[in-house]
Motif scaffolding. Structure first.
Motif, PDB file in Angstrom:
ATOM      1  N   GLY A  90       0.744  -1.305  -0.231  1.00 38.73           N
ATOM      2  CA  GLY A  90       0.149  -0.085   0.342  1.00 38.73           C
ATOM      3  C   GLY A  90       1.031   0.956  -0.457  1.00 38.73           C
ATOM      4  N   ARG A  91       0.483   2.118   0.303  1.00 37.36           N
ATOM      5  CA  ARG A  91       1.076   3.633   0.270  1.00 37.36           C
ATOM      6  C   ARG A  91       1.018   4.029   2.100  1.00 37.36           C
ATOM      7  N   ASN A  92       2.825   4.372   1.806  1.00 35.76           N
ATOM      8  CA  ASN A  92       3.439   4.578   3.043  1.00 35.76           C
ATOM      9  C   ASN A  92       4.814   5.476   3.134  1.00 35.76           C
ATOM     10  N   VAL A  93       4.328   6.836   3.831  1.00 37.51           N
ATOM     11  CA  VAL A  93       5.232   8.700   3.578  1.00 37.51           C
ATOM     12  C   VAL A  93       5.997   8.136   4.708  1.00 37.51           C
ATOM     13  N   TYR A  94       7.046   8.605   4.720  1.00 37.13           N
ATOM     14  CA  TYR A  94       8.380   8.689   5.434  1.00 37.13           C
ATOM     15  C   TYR A  94       8.609  10.185   5.757  1.00 37.13           C
ATOM     16  N   PRO A  95       8.855  11.093   6.924  1.00 36.73           N
ATOM     17  CA  PRO A  95       8.553  12.277   6.553  1.00 36.73           C
ATOM     18  C   PRO A  95      10.204  12.819   7.152  1.00 36.73           C
ATOM     19  N   PHE A  96      10.685  13.699   6.336  1.00 37.34           N
ATOM     20  CA  PHE A  96      12.643  14.460   6.237  1.00 37.34           C
ATOM     21  C   PHE A  96      12.498  15.667   6.553  1.00 37.34           C
ATOM     22  N   THR A  97      13.634  15.633   7.215  1.00 33.57           N
ATOM     23  CA  THR A  97      14.208  17.292   7.842  1.00 33.57           C
ATOM     24  C   THR A  97      15.267  17.846   7.699  1.00 33.57           C
ATOM     25  N   PHE A  98      16.155  18.202   6.974  1.00 33.03           N
ATOM     26  CA  PHE A  98      17.621  18.834   6.661  1.00 33.03           C
ATOM     27  C   PHE A  98      17.468  20.515   6.890  1.00 33.03           C
ATOM     28  N   VAL A  99      18.855  20.991   8.141  1.00 28.38           N
ATOM     29  CA  VAL A  99      19.247  22.385   8.043  1.00 28.38           C
ATOM     30  C   VAL A  99      19.573  22.793   6.947  1.00 28.38           C
ATOM     31  N   ILE A 100      19.818  23.295   5.746  1.00 33.08           N
ATOM     32  CA  ILE A 100      20.830  24.419   5.348  1.00 33.08           C
ATOM     33  C   ILE A 100      21.584  24.723   5.655  1.00 33.08           C
ATOM     34  N   PRO A 101      23.032  24.496   5.612  1.00 34.02           N
ATOM     35  CA  PRO A 101      24.090  25.688   6.126  1.00 34.02           C
ATOM     36  C   PRO A 101      23.780  27.179   6.354  1.00 34.02           C
ATOM     37  N   LYS A 102      24.879  27.874   7.033  1.00 38.70           N
ATOM     38  CA  LYS A 102      24.440  29.336   7.742  1.00 38.70           C
ATOM     39  C   LYS A 102      25.410  30.163   6.671  1.00 38.70           C
ATOM     40  N   THR A 103      25.886  29.230   4.819  1.00 41.04           N
ATOM     41  CA  THR A 103      27.117  30.042   4.030  1.00 41.04           C
ATOM     42  C   THR A 103      26.671  30.921   3.219  1.00 41.04           C
ATOM     43  N   ASP A 104      27.444  31.258   2.544  1.00 45.69           N
ATOM     44  CA  ASP A 104      27.484  32.034   0.833  1.00 45.69           C
ATOM     45  C   ASP A 104      27.090  31.024   0.207  1.00 45.69           C
TER      46      ASP A 104
END
Length: 317
Positions: A90-104
């Protein structure tokens, strides 16, 4: 195939639909299967990179730079090979989270021989010969206050100031003088800039000014560089008869989709100029180029591209 659908989606953080350094990039990976499957590894990756490639005299020049790379393991075979991790039918959902670096980092861009991309990739590995992949690019916007200039150049750049140049051309004993003034150097996407032209025609020919927006892309790799230019005709002014003078103003509109000027990438840069030429019969057309900095325009909702999943089998050997 058992895997019927695989997609990766992200959540917007602003009305423009873009991400910048320091933002949280979150979303979900969705997989739909027709039956229970065992997997060796299931992961999602976030990546920012720049790459340039071109061929010259039979030799390929290329370079690349990685701005960030993150992996989030969703499922992983603990026994390294027997496929002990399970995805239910069936349908399976997996969350994710990343933090983008604070660089130029430079904004997303695609040019003639190079591009700057920021993307999410999901990969589901069932075995060495069966791998499912999908990818979604997300628009990235630099936080650099002056992505269009180095520190030394910023001293001489006045974005709200007029810019002026003069060109005198001789045709035999007669001459034609052209004075060009732009109302300002910095213009936002979708805005307009006025260009004033004064022509003093002391020749025996009628001359006609033409207005161009000039784009210059520069790419660098392995101590080599290549330049791509593109001149777009924006309009034609009034003809100036022989032995007369005339002053005219042309308003040039900057397309809203035109990428802003940038210098904050070590492998590529994007510049613009306003060019005015005089269409002179039987002679090389004189021209004047003035600097133009295209700035980021007002926020507009990002039209997200439809996601497309790709399945393939990797055969042994």
């Amino acid at each position: 195939m058992t895997v019927k659908h695989l997609s990766v989606d992200y959540n917007k953080v602003n009305e423009r639909g873009t991400f910048s350094p320091g933002d949280t990039l979150s979303g979900k990976v969705t997989v739909v299967t027709s039956k229970e499957i065992k997997v060796q590894c299931f992961l999602v990756k976030a990546k920012g990179k720049a790459k340039v490639t071109w061929c010259e005299q039979g030799q390929t020049h290329s370079n690349k730079k990685k701005y960030f790379y993150f992996e989030h393991i969703i499922l992983q075979d603990k026994n390294k090979g027997d496929g002990s991790e399970i995805i239910s039918p069936g349908r399976n959902v997996y969350p994710f989270t990343f933090v983008i670096p604070k660089t130029d980092m430079p904004s997303s861009y695609e040019g003639k021989w190079g591009k700057i991309t920021y993307s999410l990739r999901a990969q589901l590995t069932q075995s060495i010969w069966l791998v499912n992949k999908t990818k979604a690019e997300f628009p990235f916007l630099t936080k650099s206050e002056f992505p269009f200039a180095s520190k030394s150049e910023m001293i001489i750049i006045g974005l709200k100031e007029q810019h002026h140049a003069t060109r005198i051309s001789f045709y035999g004993s007669a001459k034609v003088t052209m004075n060009v003034t732009t109302e300002k150097v910095g213009v936002k996407q979708g805005e307009a800039v006025g260009v004033s032209v004064e022509v003093v025609n002391d020749s025996a020919h009628t001359v006609t000014p033409k207005f161009y927006l000039c784009e210059k892309q520069t790419f660098a790799a392995q101590s080599k560089r290549v330049v791509y230019t593109n001149d777009t005709l924006c309009g034609t002014g009034d003809s100036v008869p022989a032995e007369t003078s005339l002053t005219m103003t042309k308003v040039l509109s900057i397309p809203p989709q035109l990428p802003p000027t940038f210098f904050n990438c070590c492998m590529m840069k994007l510049e613009y100029r306003i060019k005015v030429t005089l269409d002179v019969p039987l002679a090389k057309d004189p021209e004047i180029k003035l600097p133009l900095v295209i700035l980021l325009g007002s926020p507009k909702p990002h039209q997200q591209k439809p996601k497309r999943s790709i399945w393939f089998r990797k055969l042994p050997g």
